[in-house]
Write a protein that holds these residues in place. Structure first.
Motif, mmCIF file in Angstrom:
data_model
loop_
_atom_site.group_PDB
_atom_site.id
_atom_site.type_symbol
_atom_site.label_atom_id
_atom_site.label_comp_id
_atom_site.label_asym_id
_atom_site.label_seq_id
_atom_site.Cartn_x
_atom_site.Cartn_y
_atom_site.Cartn_z
ATOM 1 N N GLY A 8 -45.015 -24.523 -39.999
ATOM 2 C CA GLY A 8 -44.303 -24.785 -39.031
ATOM 3 C C GLY A 8 -43.069 -23.601 -38.705
ATOM 4 O O GLY A 8 -43.477 -22.306 -39.261
ATOM 5 N N SER A 9 -42.165 -23.792 -37.352
ATOM 6 C CA SER A 9 -41.236 -22.126 -37.132
ATOM 7 C C SER A 9 -40.443 -21.655 -38.378
ATOM 8 O O SER A 9 -39.534 -20.705 -38.393
ATOM 9 N N HIS A 10 -39.403 -23.107 -39.177
ATOM 10 C CA HIS A 10 -38.486 -22.634 -40.085
ATOM 11 C C HIS A 10 -38.585 -24.172 -40.691
ATOM 12 O O HIS A 10 -38.633 -25.277 -40.073
ATOM 13 N N SER A 11 -38.563 -24.514 -42.234
ATOM 14 C CA SER A 11 -37.700 -25.381 -43.274
ATOM 15 C C SER A 11 -36.741 -25.279 -43.161
ATOM 16 O O SER A 11 -36.295 -24.064 -44.240
ATOM 17 N N ASN A 12 -35.493 -25.855 -43.350
ATOM 18 C CA ASN A 12 -33.972 -25.620 -43.322
ATOM 19 C C ASN A 12 -34.587 -25.819 -45.389
ATOM 20 O O ASN A 12 -32.956 -24.767 -45.951
ATOM 21 N N LEU A 13 -35.482 -26.329 -45.901
ATOM 22 C CA LEU A 13 -35.166 -26.746 -46.845
ATOM 23 C C LEU A 13 -33.519 -27.619 -47.685
ATOM 24 O O LEU A 13 -34.081 -28.427 -49.085
ATOM 25 N N CYS A 42 -36.061 -28.227 -35.749
ATOM 26 C CA CYS A 42 -37.142 -27.089 -36.250
ATOM 27 C C CYS A 42 -37.801 -28.187 -37.420
ATOM 28 O O CYS A 42 -38.002 -28.519 -38.498
ATOM 29 N N TYR A 43 -38.135 -29.815 -36.973
ATOM 30 C CA TYR A 43 -38.889 -30.486 -37.798
ATOM 31 C C TYR A 43 -39.925 -31.574 -36.843
ATOM 32 O O TYR A 43 -39.426 -32.444 -35.760
ATOM 33 N N ILE A 84 -46.614 -25.817 -44.161
ATOM 34 C CA ILE A 84 -46.497 -23.920 -44.865
ATOM 35 C C ILE A 84 -44.880 -24.309 -43.569
ATOM 36 O O ILE A 84 -45.188 -24.672 -41.879
ATOM 37 N N ASN A 85 -43.950 -24.449 -44.361
ATOM 38 C CA ASN A 85 -42.470 -24.265 -42.537
ATOM 39 C C ASN A 85 -42.493 -25.284 -42.364
ATOM 40 O O ASN A 85 -41.909 -25.218 -41.180
ATOM 41 N N LEU A 86 -42.695 -26.163 -42.953
ATOM 42 C CA LEU A 86 -42.213 -27.566 -42.607
ATOM 43 C C LEU A 86 -41.658 -28.147 -42.759
ATOM 44 O O LEU A 86 -41.679 -28.789 -43.742
#
Length: 527
Positions: free
Chosen positions: A209-214, A227-228, A261-263
């Motif tokens: 993904g482009s970004h994961s907020n966590l 982004c999800y 990753i990053n998802l």
């Protein structure tokens, strides 16, 4: 190539010898930095009117001007020395160099031929009206199947995902996954990808993904952070991502080597049901999750609790994985031998944060369980006693305000468990009233446990609401073999509670207990 455009940027300033700006100053233009250079007088202003010198504006800025044909470097002099200026129409300059005749011309011709076949103008990508590279020129849209170098963009025309949070992107995403094959990367640009069925992940495929907020907090809860992957409201059974190692006609008997990753996976639109975030079954090996967030699933965040022909998932590695407010458990791992959890957090799940069942030789390090309805960590079940099996190490982990025990260990087996550097805080919240006999650490299994560097602290909620908890720092009941070497245990009722049903309890000399609320300082060392 015609004239190039110079000046007009924030860096183009006329300066005096002392370095200050020189509003209205006149400057000359040269073809080199030395005294042997020749002055250039073939200049045009931005309107195409001939000019021979440059004139700074009232702010000392040098406005845009055109140099002679094919010139890509000039030197301006306003009295403080000659300063190099490069064109601001970069695209034109690149196009000129890519097509210029020079000793490398044959290579440039080859590049131009390849990029022309790929629909890229002048040997490099160009921008569309929106300021972005045109979709047809993106690397992920090149070659067969909309891929280049094993990179598959789900928004490529070959797949057609929209990522608008409205259209069902499941077919497009699954098509990209199947096209990726072993070693392929399926990329999700910024967007909300609606999913209505499980995404079946084959061997060796990476979801990126482009970004994961966590974690989702104030101001980061809605569509302003697109982004999800988001489960559709009707998607209420199964799992958003499945990994199956079973010879069932659709999957291989041995599966694995997937990367996520990053998802972010979002189940917030599914009101009820049994939907999990990630589910694995059977012989699934060496899966890696890194910077992944799974939030608000109506069931579990991650679960690997399915066997196929006696085989279970094993040897997984999770790094910086967040499970946030799922309606049952955060993470459930059963028989996942050789698992590693590093810097993972489960917060606000309605049941248990981390449920670990017979994960022999596992390592859980620097993980955190907070605000979960039941246990923070639950180490349970019969841990294998076959040759080569073992137990688990819980190192540098922490808990806070879980409803029941911060860490509960009721596992059986002969391998020794290591709990080192555990910090528990305000567990046993019990929905707010406290009480219930809960503890920071509860030991009630027959497997050996070695505890060192343990701290437990009491308290209320941050705003002073709810009652003080937990009742006990450590509660030991029905245990067979426990060693506590060093600890500081502050609890409401008792630092260490031994109910007398245990076999071998060894307490070291470096243990201090305190009872009462968090203002109490009546510390008692155990001798």
């Amino acid at each position: 190539m015609a004239r190039n455009l110079f000046g007009g940027t924030a860096a183009d300033v006329a300066e005096n010898i002392d370095g200050s700006r020189a509003p209205g100053a006149e400057g000359t233009v040269w073809n080199g930095p030395t005294e042997e250079a020749t002055q250039i007088t073939d200049l045009l202003d931005s309107s195409g009117i001939p000019m021979q010198v440059l004139t700074a504006d009232s702010q000392g800025m040098v406005g845009p001007f055109y140099g002679p044909d094919n010139i890509t470097l000039v030197y301006a002099d306003f009295g403080a020395g000659r300063v190099a200026m490069v064109p601001i129409n970069t695209a034109g300059v690149l196009a000129f160099h890519l097509t210029a005749d020079d000793p490398h011309g044959s290579k440039r011709a080859a590049v131009a031929e390849i990029t022309t076949q790929r629909g890229v103008a002048n040997g490099f990508a160009t921008l569309g009206p929106d300021g972005k590279v045109l979709p047809a020129q993106l690397p992920d849209a090149l070659g067969e199947g909309g891929s280049s170098n094993d990179w598959h963009n789900v928004k490529a025309a070959s797949y057609g995902a929209l990522g608008d949070g409205i259209a069902d992107d499941t077919p497009a995403i699954q098509a990209a996954i199947e096209a990726a094959d072993y070693g392929g990367v399926v990329y999700f640009p910024k967007g909300v990808y609606k999913v209505s069925q499980p995404l079946d992940l084959p061997r060796g495929v990476t979801l990126l993904g482009s970004h994961s907020n966590l974690m989702v907090g104030p101001g980061m809860v809605g569509d302003e952070w697109p982004c999800y992957l988001q489960a559709a409201p009707t998607f209420n059974t199964g799992a958003m991502i499945t990994i199956i190692g079973e010879d069932d006609g659709d999957h291989p008997a041995i599966n694995g080597e997937q990367r996520i990753i990053n998802l972010m996976l979002d189940g917030s639109k599914v009101p009820t049901g049994g939907l999990d975030g990630i589910y694995a079954k059977g012989n699934v090996q060496n899966v890696v999750l890194r910077d992944v967030c799974i939030r608000q699933m109506p069931n579990n965040g991650i679960i690997t609790a399915g066997a196929a022909n006696g085989d279970w998932p094993y040897s997984w590695r999770l790094h910086s994985v967040m499970v946030d407010n799922c309606h049952v458990n955060g993470m459930v791992f059963e028989r996942n031998t050789d698992i590693t959890l590093e810097d993972c957090q489960v917060i606000g799940c309605w049941s248990t944060g981390f449920k670990l069942i017979n994960c022999a030789n596992g390592i859980v390090t620097h993980c955190r369980a907070e605000w979960n309805g039941n246990y923070g960590f639950h180490i349970a079940g019969g841990w294998g006693n076959w040759p080569g099996s073992g137990s688990m190490s819980l190192i540098g982990c922490s808990t806070d305000r879980n409803g029941w025990d911060g860490v509960r260990h009721d596992a059986s087996g002969n391998g020794g468990f290591l709990i080192q550097g555990l910090m528990t805080r305000r567990d046993g919240r019990n929905g707010g009233p406290g009480g219930g006999g809960y503890a920071g650490l509860r030991l009630s299994g027959t497997a050996p446990v070695v505890v060192t560097g343990l701290t437990c602290y009491v308290g209320t909620d941050d705003g002073g609401t709810a009652n003080t908890s937990p009742d006990y720092g450590v509660h030991i009941s029905g245990a067979k073999d426990v060693s506590i070497n060093s600890a500081y245990l502050h609890a409401l009722l008792e630092g260490i509670h031994n109910d007398g049903t245990n076999e071998r309890i060894r307490l070291g000399t470096e243990i201090t207990t305190t009872v009462g609320n968090n203002f109490s300082e009546d510390r008692t060392p155990i001798v």
